[in-house]
Design an enzyme around this catalytic site. Structure first.
Site, PDB file in Angstrom:
ATOM      1  N   SER A  57      -7.730  -9.080   2.765  1.00  7.81           N
ATOM      2  CA  SER A  57      -7.653  -7.855   1.946  1.00  7.81           C
ATOM      3  C   SER A  57      -6.856  -7.991   0.667  1.00  7.81           C
ATOM      4  O   SER A  57      -6.792  -7.045  -0.118  1.00  7.81           O
ATOM      5  CB  SER A  57      -7.084  -6.706   2.784  1.00  7.81           C
ATOM      6  OG  SER A  57      -8.057  -6.219   3.679  1.00  7.81           O
ATOM      7  N   LYS A  60      -8.590  -6.911  -2.426  1.00  2.00           N
ATOM      8  CA  LYS A  60      -8.582  -5.558  -2.989  1.00  2.00           C
ATOM      9  C   LYS A  60      -7.697  -5.441  -4.231  1.00  2.00           C
ATOM     10  O   LYS A  60      -7.737  -4.422  -4.922  1.00  2.00           O
ATOM     11  CB  LYS A  60      -8.134  -4.549  -1.932  1.00  2.00           C
ATOM     12  CG  LYS A  60      -9.094  -4.428  -0.753  1.00  2.00           C
ATOM     13  CD  LYS A  60      -8.684  -3.306   0.174  1.00  2.00           C
ATOM     14  CE  LYS A  60      -9.603  -3.219   1.385  1.00  2.00           C
ATOM     15  NZ  LYS A  60      -9.283  -4.220   2.422  1.00  2.00           N
ATOM     16  N   SER A 112      -5.000  -0.342   2.482  1.00  2.00           N
ATOM     17  CA  SER A 112      -5.987  -1.409   2.537  1.00  2.00           C
ATOM     18  C   SER A 112      -7.333  -0.890   3.031  1.00  2.00           C
ATOM     19  O   SER A 112      -8.023  -1.538   3.828  1.00  2.00           O
ATOM     20  CB  SER A 112      -5.504  -2.559   3.437  1.00  2.00           C
ATOM     21  OG  SER A 112      -6.236  -3.739   3.180  1.00  2.00           O
ATOM     22  N   LYS A 219       0.129  -6.749  -2.394  1.00  2.00           N
ATOM     23  CA  LYS A 219      -0.924  -6.443  -1.424  1.00  2.00           C
ATOM     24  C   LYS A 219      -0.894  -7.379  -0.224  1.00  2.00           C
ATOM     25  O   LYS A 219      -0.703  -8.580  -0.365  1.00  2.00           O
ATOM     26  CB  LYS A 219      -2.304  -6.539  -2.106  1.00  2.00           C
ATOM     27  CG  LYS A 219      -3.472  -6.146  -1.224  1.00  2.00           C
ATOM     28  CD  LYS A 219      -3.525  -4.642  -1.020  1.00  2.00           C
ATOM     29  CE  LYS A 219      -4.588  -4.252   0.005  1.00  2.00           C
ATOM     30  NZ  LYS A 219      -4.232  -4.639   1.385  1.00  2.00           N
TER      31      LYS A 219
END
Length: 376
Positions: A57, A60, A112, A219
């Site tokens: 993820s 993203k 997320s 992130k």
């Protein structure tokens, strides 16, 4: 300060060579890791940094960046019902929800949300495939040479991969976006969306925002194939470091250790500004005045770095110029990359000359009119 008349008036260079004590390189659990200076691009630590791996993820980061760079960032729209039917983490979108790309970016960076990533991709490009192409085009502009995006969410795909170094470049690029940084640096964020628009508060999955001094994002990521992935950034004394770990069993500790090591390579010092040429003045008894920086920074510098200071001012100013007036800017650079900027202000005032104009003699007609007026 008009850009069209700005000119370079001074350039000074000095080499930073103060004594410092760097920590030993830490042991890192990650299969691949890198620590870079986001301001200069210097690599401070690397381990298999160019090995292609799944990045889960952390993908993203790119999806959210593209969403926030869109001209339609604040436009309200109904989510695609098929796009939000996706496995894994979610921001809680349901069919018929009204959102904006900005709200979806919050859902991606805080929770997320795979549903948020897919919904943003469809809104921006019309399909996942078209959006993936856009992701790869943006990656090429950033300089990500070993990256292939297939999904906006980061769910596993054999052709979806990146490297620790490429993801560090992406992280450094993303936090240049003010809105992106505003979101990912917060421990929680409140956003409004839904069929009837309700306010919801999301909590950041990135523990480092609370646990590491100066952490400003970025992130987290996890899939069974990719393992634990993390891209983070820390800013201290004007210097920003970006750290990436891929397939890291102890990612939180890896990042803490790498930041301790990374910042130990720097020493805080007051910047040496040097002599700044005076500003020339027109239409004043003073032909020039002294100028000074509005702020003298303390900077984190590594041993051997060349810090350049560049002064930008107009060739001259017309009086009056007042003490404290902004007359230029001072830029600090390392290897041609700006790391700090401050305004230059006048240290004294320069008043305009008072021009004494002698009245011309009156002609005969004007004298006659003046005489007539005096009679009434």
């Amino acid at each position: 300060m008009k850009k069209c008349v700005a000119c370079l008036l001074a350039l000074s260079i000095f080499v930073f060579a103060l004594p410092f004590s760097a920590a030993a390189e830490p042991s890192v659990s990650a299969l691949a890791a890198v620590l870079i200076d986001a301001d200069t691009g210097a690599v401070l630590y690397a381990k298999n940094e160019n090995t292609r791996l799944a990045m889960a993820s952390t993908t993203k980061i790119m999806t959210a960046l593209l969403a926030l760079e869109s001209e339609k960032r604040n436009e309200q729209f109904v989510v695609d019902s098929n796009a939000i039917r996706v496995e894994g983490s979610s921001m809680g979108l349901i069919e018929g929800d009204v959102v904006s790309l900005d709200a979806l970016a919050v859902g991606m960076l805080m929770l997320s949300g795979n549903d948020a990533a897919n919904a943003a991709a469809i809104k921006i490009s019309g399909s996942i495939e078209s959006f993936a192409k856009k992701m790869n085009e943006r990656a090429a502009l950033i300089g990500m040479k070993n990256t292939s995006f297939v999904t906006p969410s980061g769910l596993d795909n054999e052709n979806h991969y990146s490297t620790a170094y490429d993801m560090a470049l992406l992280g450094a690029e993303a936090i240049k976006n003010a809105r992106f940084l505003q979101i990912c640096s917060k421990p929680k964020y409140t956003v409004s969306f839904g069929k009837e628009k309700s306010r919801r508060t999301f909590y950041n999955h990135n523990r480092l925002v609370k646990e590491v001094e100066g952490c400003i994002g970025i992130k987290t990521g996890f899939t069974k194939k990719a393992g634990r992935c993390l891209v983070s950034a820390v800013r201290r004394e004007g210097r920003t470091l970006v750290c990436v770990t891929l397939k890291a069993p102890s990612d939180w500790q890896d990042h803490k250790n790498l930041y301790s090591y990374g910042f130990s390579l720097y020493t805080k010092s007051d910047a040496d500004i040097g002599k700044i040429a005076p500003l020339k003045i027109v239409n004043s008894e003073k032909t020039e005045i002294a100028v000074a920086p509005f702020e003298t920074p303390s900077l984190y510098l590594r041993r051997g770095e060349k810090l350049e200071t560049q002064v930008f001012m107009r060739p001259f100013e017309y009086a009056p110029v007042y003490s404290g007036q902004i007359v230029g800017r001072l830029v600090f650079e390392i290897d041609g990359k700006a790391i700090f900027e401050t305004e230059l202000v006048a240290s004294e005032s320069a008043h305009a000359k008072k021009e004494m104009i002698e009245p011309r003699p009156l002609n005969i007609f004007e004298k006659f009119v003046q005489f007539i007026k005096s009679l009434f």
